[in-house]
Structures are given as C-alpha cells and as structure tokens.
Design an enzyme around this catalytic site. Structure first.
Site, PDB file in Angstrom:
ATOM      1  N   ASP A  18       0.807  -1.221   0.000  1.00  0.00           N
ATOM      2  CA  ASP A  18       0.000   0.000   0.000  1.00  0.00           C
ATOM      3  C   ASP A  18       0.843   1.276   0.000  1.00  0.00           C
ATOM      4  O   ASP A  18       2.068   1.235   0.226  1.00  0.00           O
ATOM      5  CB  ASP A  18      -0.960  -0.007   1.202  1.00  0.00           C
ATOM      6  CG  ASP A  18      -0.322  -0.502   2.498  1.00  0.00           C
ATOM      7  OD1 ASP A  18       0.922  -0.577   2.566  1.00  0.00           O
ATOM      8  OD2 ASP A  18      -1.061  -0.820   3.435  1.00  0.00           O
ATOM      9  N   ASN A  21      -7.608  -3.638  14.479  1.00  0.00           N
ATOM     10  CA  ASN A  21      -9.013  -3.934  14.147  1.00  0.00           C
ATOM     11  C   ASN A  21      -9.112  -5.061  13.113  1.00  0.00           C
ATOM     12  O   ASN A  21     -10.163  -5.300  12.545  1.00  0.00           O
ATOM     13  CB  ASN A  21      -9.710  -2.670  13.622  1.00  0.00           C
ATOM     14  CG  ASN A  21      -9.053  -2.137  12.359  1.00  0.00           C
ATOM     15  OD1 ASN A  21      -8.079  -2.708  11.870  1.00  0.00           O
ATOM     16  ND2 ASN A  21      -9.586  -1.057  11.824  1.00  0.00           N
ATOM     17  N   GLU A  29      -9.874  -2.140   5.586  1.00  0.00           N
ATOM     18  CA  GLU A  29     -10.446  -1.957   6.916  1.00  0.00           C
ATOM     19  C   GLU A  29     -11.702  -2.820   7.075  1.00  0.00           C
ATOM     20  O   GLU A  29     -12.237  -3.327   6.084  1.00  0.00           O
ATOM     21  CB  GLU A  29     -10.806  -0.471   7.110  1.00  0.00           C
ATOM     22  CG  GLU A  29      -9.616   0.479   7.055  1.00  0.00           C
ATOM     23  CD  GLU A  29      -8.652   0.324   8.231  1.00  0.00           C
ATOM     24  OE1 GLU A  29      -8.981  -0.358   9.215  1.00  0.00           O
ATOM     25  OE2 GLU A  29      -7.535   0.887   8.144  1.00  0.00           O
ATOM     26  N   HIS A  46      -7.318  -5.195  10.281  1.00  0.00           N
ATOM     27  CA  HIS A  46      -7.050  -4.819   8.893  1.00  0.00           C
ATOM     28  C   HIS A  46      -5.755  -5.450   8.382  1.00  0.00           C
ATOM     29  O   HIS A  46      -4.838  -5.738   9.146  1.00  0.00           O
ATOM     30  CB  HIS A  46      -7.067  -3.292   8.688  1.00  0.00           C
ATOM     31  CG  HIS A  46      -5.909  -2.544   9.249  1.00  0.00           C
ATOM     32  ND1 HIS A  46      -6.051  -1.366   9.952  1.00  0.00           N
ATOM     33  CD2 HIS A  46      -4.568  -2.766   9.209  1.00  0.00           C
ATOM     34  CE1 HIS A  46      -4.863  -0.920  10.290  1.00  0.00           C
ATOM     35  NE2 HIS A  46      -3.947  -1.752   9.853  1.00  0.00           N
TER      36      HIS A  46
HETATM   37  C1  F6R Z   1       1.466  -1.913   6.272  1.00  0.00           C
HETATM   38  C2  F6R Z   1       0.072  -2.184   6.372  1.00  0.00           C
HETATM   39  C3  F6R Z   1      -0.690  -2.304   7.658  1.00  0.00           C
HETATM   40  C4  F6R Z   1       0.120  -2.797   8.846  1.00  0.00           C
HETATM   41  C5  F6R Z   1      -0.748  -2.870  10.103  1.00  0.00           C
HETATM   42  C6  F6R Z   1       0.048  -3.286  11.313  1.00  0.00           C
HETATM   43  O1  F6R Z   1       1.891  -1.866   4.922  1.00  0.00           O
HETATM   44  O2  F6R Z   1      -0.499  -2.299   5.346  1.00  0.00           O
HETATM   45  O3  F6R Z   1      -1.798  -3.161   7.448  1.00  0.00           O
HETATM   46  O4  F6R Z   1       0.662  -4.049   8.562  1.00  0.00           O
HETATM   47  O5  F6R Z   1      -1.337  -1.636  10.353  1.00  0.00           O
HETATM   48  O6  F6R Z   1       0.953  -2.283  11.623  1.00  0.00           O
HETATM   49  P1  F6R Z   1       2.036  -2.450  12.778  1.00  0.00           P
HETATM   50  O7  F6R Z   1       2.990  -3.479  12.321  1.00  0.00           O
HETATM   51  O8  F6R Z   1       2.670  -1.084  12.870  1.00  0.00           O
HETATM   52  O9  F6R Z   1       1.297  -2.848  14.005  1.00  0.00           O
END
Ligand code: F6R
Length: 242
Positions: A67, A136, A143, A138
């Site tokens: 992303d 959550n 989301e 995602h």
């Molecule tokens: C990152 C992404 C997000 C993260 C998720 C967890 O490219 O797409 O889905 O993997 O928010 O983030 P952390 O590892 O910071 O808890």
C-alpha cells in the site's frame, strides 16, 4: 495454518526472516509482497544482517508492496516508499527498478490501481506475501467491512487514522485522506502468506482473526481460507489463542 511461536520480538523477526530467506534461496527470482508498519522492521533488519554476511542475494528478487498514501511523493518521509527505502531497499542489492510500491503521485485512482494490478500480473503473481495485522483486523489498508473480492483499490482513510497521522505533517491540509492498497483478493492470490504479530496489544485480534468466524468485519479472518499461511508471533501476541 502453521503457527510459529517465538519468545520475543527479536526471535519472531528472525523466524520470519528465515522463511523469507528460504524463499529467496529456493527461488532467487521470486516475487516478495512486502509490508510497512512497525512489526516487520525487525524482520528487515535480520534480512539485512544476513545480506551483509553474504548469505543472501536479492539481485534477482522483485518486491511488490501492499500500500501507499495517495498524494505522497517517494521522498516524503511519511510515504511507504520512503519507509521501504530506509528500512530495507537501500541496504541490500535488490534492483531499485524491481521494487514496486503503488504510485502515490498518480492522482487518477483508477489508473494507479489498474497499473498496479498489471504490474502484479506481469510479475507472475506474488510468491510470498508478508503481512502485519492491524488492531481492528485490517490487512494492508483493507479496513473492517471491505469486500473480499477487491484487487488494488483506493480507500478513504478513517478520520481516526487521519487524526493520528496529523502529528507527522506541518498542517492538516497535508495529511493524506486516501490510500492505495492491494485488495483482499490480491492478497489471497499470493502463493504463500506470512503474518507477523508482536505484543500483547495484538493478542485479542490474533484470536479473532485466526480462530473466530471468517467475516469482512475482521478482514484478516479471510486468511483462514488460504492454504499456505504461517503466523509468526511472539508469546505476548499469541497468548490468547487456543
Ligand atoms: C502496512 C500495512 C498495515 C500494517 C498494520 C500493522 O503496509 O499495510 O496493514 O501491517 O497496520 O501495523 P504495525 O505493524 O505497525 O502494528
């Protein structure tokens, strides 16, 4: 699903890096799907250490990130392209032209997403997709409530995400309102998926995502339907699973 338990973040990162290394060694021209966020940083650090030792060669590898924020340029230190350059790409011998992140500067969303889907197809799909897990549920920027059948698409960021990001920008106007993300369908087409989770704050969502019902309300729960998923976590993150 395979679950690998590590005692702490360092060992979790090492295990995940081991799986990625094995992929690179078995198929030197593999396509790695990569993630940003805090969890994979230790994995990237370990890959860099092994590269420095001469144990890994990324010269044939292609990477495709999950992303990117719409509107951010690669040199913006909040962009995911910048993150990947800093945390991995500039430390290893992957060819810059073989690293893909959605083009945040393409303001035509349809064009940006279609060209990303084309890139993924042209590369022959993703051999190994690394994922982090949001609190959550995602994955990428998918989301809760996002349809499972989507490929790369543009998402409107939740107000809470915009507010949380505001501290990194000089003014509220500069905070991205949208992002491009691989969709659930794209993620599910990866041949192998590795999910990294760390810390007590992830324990509840790990339980829901991997042992609860499969529902769009918990996007990561779709991974239960994939035939090659490895969950790599530390004790704290895996503390609530049966
Ligand atoms: C990152 C992404 C997000 C993260 C998720 C967890 O490219 O797409 O889905 O993997 O928010 O983030 P952390 O590892 O910071 O808890």
């Amino acid at each position: 699903m395979q679950i690998i338990r590590a005692t702490d973040y360092y060992r979790m990162s090492r295990m995940a890096a081991n799986i990625i290394s094995a992929q690179v060694i078995i198929k030197p021209d593999c396509v790695l799907g990569l993630a940003t966020g805090s969890t994979p940083i230790g994995t990237y650090e370990q890959l860099i250490r092994w590269y420095d030792k001469g144990d890994l060669d990324f010269s044939g590898v292609t990477s495709i990130n999950l992303d990117e924020y719409k509107g951010l340029s690669p040199d913006n230190d909040q962009s995911y392209r910048y993150f990947m350059n800093e945390h991995l790409f500039k430390h290893i011998n992957i060819k810059p032209e073989n690293t893909y992140v959605p083009n945040g500067l393409e303001m035509d969303s349809e064009k940006a997403c279609a060209s990303y889907n084309e890139i993924i197809a042209r590369c022959g799909g993703i051999d190994l997709q690394l994922l982090g897990l949001g609190h959550n549920g995602h994955i990428g920027f998918n989301e809760p409530g996002e349809a499972f059948e989507k490929e790369t698409h543009c998402v409107d960021l939740a107000q809470s995400t915009i507010d949380a990001n505001a501290r990194f920008f000089a003014s509220m106007d500069l905070v991205p309102r949208q992002a491009y993300t691989m969709g659930i369908k794209t993620i599910m087409q990866a041949r192998k998926i590795v999910v990294v989770v760390s810390g007590e704050s992830k324990a509840q969502i790990v339980r829901e995502a991997f042992f609860g019902p499969c529902t769009p309300q918990v996007p990561a729960s779709v991974l239960q339907l994939h035939n090659n998923v490895t969950l790599v976590g530390d004790e704290a993150a895996l503390s609530l699973i049966p």
